[in-house]
Design an enzyme around this catalytic site. Structure first.
Site, mmCIF file in Angstrom:
data_model
loop_
_atom_site.group_PDB
_atom_site.id
_atom_site.type_symbol
_atom_site.label_atom_id
_atom_site.label_comp_id
_atom_site.label_asym_id
_atom_site.label_seq_id
_atom_site.Cartn_x
_atom_site.Cartn_y
_atom_site.Cartn_z
ATOM 1 C CB SER A 1 -0.863 -0.025 1.267
ATOM 2 O OG SER A 1 -2.055 0.683 1.084
ATOM 3 N N PRO A 2 0.400 2.337 -0.624
ATOM 4 C CG PRO A 2 -1.035 3.994 -1.382
ATOM 5 C CD PRO A 2 -0.879 2.512 -1.300
ATOM 6 C CB ALA B 1 1.083 10.211 -1.815
ATOM 7 C CD GLN C 1 -1.714 7.338 -3.125
ATOM 8 O OE1 GLN C 1 -0.939 7.789 -2.283
ATOM 9 N NE2 GLN C 1 -2.849 6.744 -2.793
ATOM 10 C CE1 TYR D 1 -3.294 14.585 3.261
ATOM 11 C CE2 TYR D 1 -3.817 12.355 2.529
ATOM 12 C CZ TYR D 1 -3.183 13.211 3.416
ATOM 13 O OH TYR D 1 -2.440 12.709 4.458
ATOM 14 N NE ARG E 1 -5.578 3.804 -0.878
ATOM 15 C CZ ARG E 1 -4.770 3.210 0.003
ATOM 16 N NH1 ARG E 1 -4.239 3.889 0.991
ATOM 17 N NH2 ARG E 1 -4.476 1.929 -0.106
ATOM 18 N N GLY F 1 -0.429 -2.456 4.242
ATOM 19 C CA GLY F 1 0.292 -1.259 4.657
ATOM 20 C C GLY F 1 1.269 -1.553 5.780
ATOM 21 N NE ARG F 2 -1.647 0.379 9.901
ATOM 22 C CZ ARG F 2 -2.793 0.565 10.522
ATOM 23 N NH1 ARG F 2 -2.829 1.285 11.621
ATOM 24 N NH2 ARG F 2 -3.911 0.044 10.055
HETATM 25 C C1 LIG Z 1 3.240 5.428 7.426
HETATM 26 C C2 LIG Z 1 1.991 5.481 6.595
HETATM 27 C C3 LIG Z 1 1.930 6.324 5.495
HETATM 28 C C4 LIG Z 1 0.801 6.329 4.668
HETATM 29 N N1 LIG Z 1 0.809 7.074 3.526
HETATM 30 C C5 LIG Z 1 -0.188 6.926 2.624
HETATM 31 C C6 LIG Z 1 -0.082 7.468 1.321
HETATM 32 O O1 LIG Z 1 0.950 8.022 0.916
HETATM 33 N N2 LIG Z 1 -1.139 7.321 0.489
HETATM 34 C C7 LIG Z 1 -2.282 6.642 0.865
HETATM 35 O O2 LIG Z 1 -3.212 6.535 0.075
HETATM 36 N N3 LIG Z 1 -2.376 6.075 2.076
HETATM 37 C C8 LIG Z 1 -1.351 6.166 2.942
HETATM 38 N N4 LIG Z 1 -1.401 5.495 4.118
HETATM 39 C C9 LIG Z 1 -2.524 4.558 4.374
HETATM 40 C C10 LIG Z 1 -2.123 3.121 3.943
HETATM 41 O O3 LIG Z 1 -1.860 3.036 2.566
HETATM 42 C C11 LIG Z 1 -3.227 2.113 4.316
HETATM 43 O O4 LIG Z 1 -4.385 2.444 3.612
HETATM 44 C C12 LIG Z 1 -3.517 2.111 5.813
HETATM 45 O O5 LIG Z 1 -2.317 2.060 6.569
HETATM 46 C C13 LIG Z 1 -4.395 0.908 6.200
HETATM 47 O O6 LIG Z 1 -3.786 -0.306 5.813
HETATM 48 P P1 LIG Z 1 -2.970 -1.214 6.873
HETATM 49 O O7 LIG Z 1 -3.921 -1.540 8.000
HETATM 50 O O8 LIG Z 1 -2.581 -2.446 6.083
HETATM 51 O O9 LIG Z 1 -1.786 -0.433 7.349
HETATM 52 C C14 LIG Z 1 -0.299 5.501 4.988
HETATM 53 C C15 LIG Z 1 -0.252 4.693 6.126
HETATM 54 C C16 LIG Z 1 0.875 4.664 6.912
HETATM 55 C C17 LIG Z 1 0.907 3.719 8.092
#
Ligand SMILES: Cc1cc2nc3c(=O)[nH]c(=O)nc-3n(C[C@H](O)[C@H](O)[C@H](O)COP(=O)(O)O)c2cc1C
Length: 381
Positions: A24-25, A60, A102, A189, A237, A333-334
């Protein structure tokens, strides 16, 4: 080897993703004021590239200087920045994953400090350390949270300038070697500030009813599609629902997904919330795959491919999301920060890769030999 839906390929336009997992981004907030990629980014994305995900989406990239969330975001509004992220795209591609990125404009959620430094709007104190507050823009002059900077409401020229910035960023992303592009229209955003009736109080063509509020998102998608090669996939997204009463709804998301598909968007990435807060929605109980129902509904009602994201952490659940037709891809993501080899481990847990053949051969050969030796030892005992 067992058949897995999660580890089956997916072809989108001319691009075949090896499996249904996408990193994930995730913004790292590690760039300098020039918004250029540096050693930390190369290490971080190199680490993700060899983790077995079919798609690795970078954080992003800001389409313009004021489109940054923080002074430390990566950008793609000039050629030097594109050259930097080209190296990231190369690392991902060389490892066999599809390099994705992204595009973001932070809108009224820009000009804040980094998460681990408080994530608060910048002040004179930050200015003294070289990171002054900067002007933000949005659909309407309403701050994201009480006490935050009041953004300038964009006029027609400002809107046209930003749509053009997205177009040029898409062209640069293609030139940099990315093969899958996403527009960030979620999490409060700029684009989300146009979509949500809680943030968009305009009475011109860019506001008002649902069609008016969707107009900016569709114009951006249209401009990005025009600057992005026709044979490469494009996703958007969205925040499937707002985190506040009277806000954007899943029915609105379904209408938006239909409109986006008609301008050449291939996938809808279904996140939620974040309009005025820093995190995703609070109205839904956080549990594994809590946002999957949005991806499922958009997929079923619109017939567009979707990405499910949010607390997807276990192999069996991830497999079920794809097997049960709830989404076409899952984003991690995390969990990918915790374990950049999540996809490789998941392939093993699902019995897809018992011989470490998906691992870089320099490691897989040894690991397979070691696991054979371990099995022999345990059968002797
Ligand atoms: C450190 C961090 C940075 C993130 N930056 C972005 C981003 O650049 N673009 C975006 O769409 N979501 C961003 N997110 C959201 C994640 O892409 C993801 O949707 C969110 O963490 C939930 O997924 P997870 O439970 O697998 O972490 C970010 C999340 C984290 C933890």
């Amino acid at each position: 080897m067992s058949a897995s839906h999660l580890f089956s390929p997916l072809t989108l336009r001319s691009v075949t993703l090896q499996n249904r997992v996408m990193v994930s981004p995730m913004q790292q907030y590690m760039a300098g004021k020039d918004a250029l990629a540096g050693p930390f980014h190369f290490q971080h994305y190199g680490r993700q590239a060899i983790g077995g995900a079919g798609t690795v989406m970078t954080e992003a990239l800001a389409v313009s200087p004021e489109g940054r969330v923080t002074w430390h975001d990566l950008g793609i509004w000039n050629d030097a920045q594109a050259d930097g992220v080209a190296r990231i795209a190369g690392l991902i591609g060389e490892a066999g994953a599809v390099p994705a990125t992204q595009l973001i404009h932070a809108g009224r959620k820009g000009s804040v400090g980094r998460p681990w430094e408080g994530y608060n709007p910048l002040t004179a104190e930050d200015a003294a350390t070289g990171f002054p507050p900067y002007s933000t823009v949005a659909a309407s002059a309403i701050p994201a949270n009480a006490g935050w900077h009041t953004p300038d409401a964009l006029d027609a020229d400002g809107i046209a300038r930003i749509i053009d910035a997205y177009h040029r960023a898409a062209t640069r992303a293609a030139k940099a070697g990315f093969r899958f592009l996403e527009i960030h229209a979620a999490h409060g955003y700029l684009i989300h500030s146009f979509l949500s009736p809680l943030a968009n109080k305009r009475d011109d063509d860019w506001g008002g009813d649902l069609n008016g509020r969707m107009r900016f998102a569709i114009a951006v998608a249209d401009a990005v599609r025009a600057g992005w090669p026709n044979d490469l996939p494009l996703s958007v997204r969205i925040s499937s629902v707002d985190d506040q009463a009277g806000g954007w709804s899943i029915e609105d998301s379904i209408a938006l997904a239909r409109a986006l598909r008609s301008v050449g968007v291939d996938l809808v990435d279904c996140s939620s919330g974040g309009l005025g807060e820093r995190t995703t929605t609070k109205m839904i109980r956080r549990q594994e795959g809590y946002q999957v129902p949005y991806a499922e509904r958009v997929r079923k009602e619109v017939g567009v491919a979707t990405i499910a994201v949010g607390l997807i952490t276990t192999p069996a659940f991830a497999e079920s999301v794809i097997r049960d037709g709830r989404a076409d891809l899952i984003a991690i993501g995390r969990e990918a920060l915790l374990n950049p080899h999540w996809s490789l481990h998941t392939a093993q847990a699902l019995g897809v890769d018992p011989t470490f053949s998906e691992w870089p051969p320099a490691w897989g050969w040894w690991l397979e030999k070691r696991s054979r030796a371990a099995r022999a030892t345990s059968s002797e005992n």
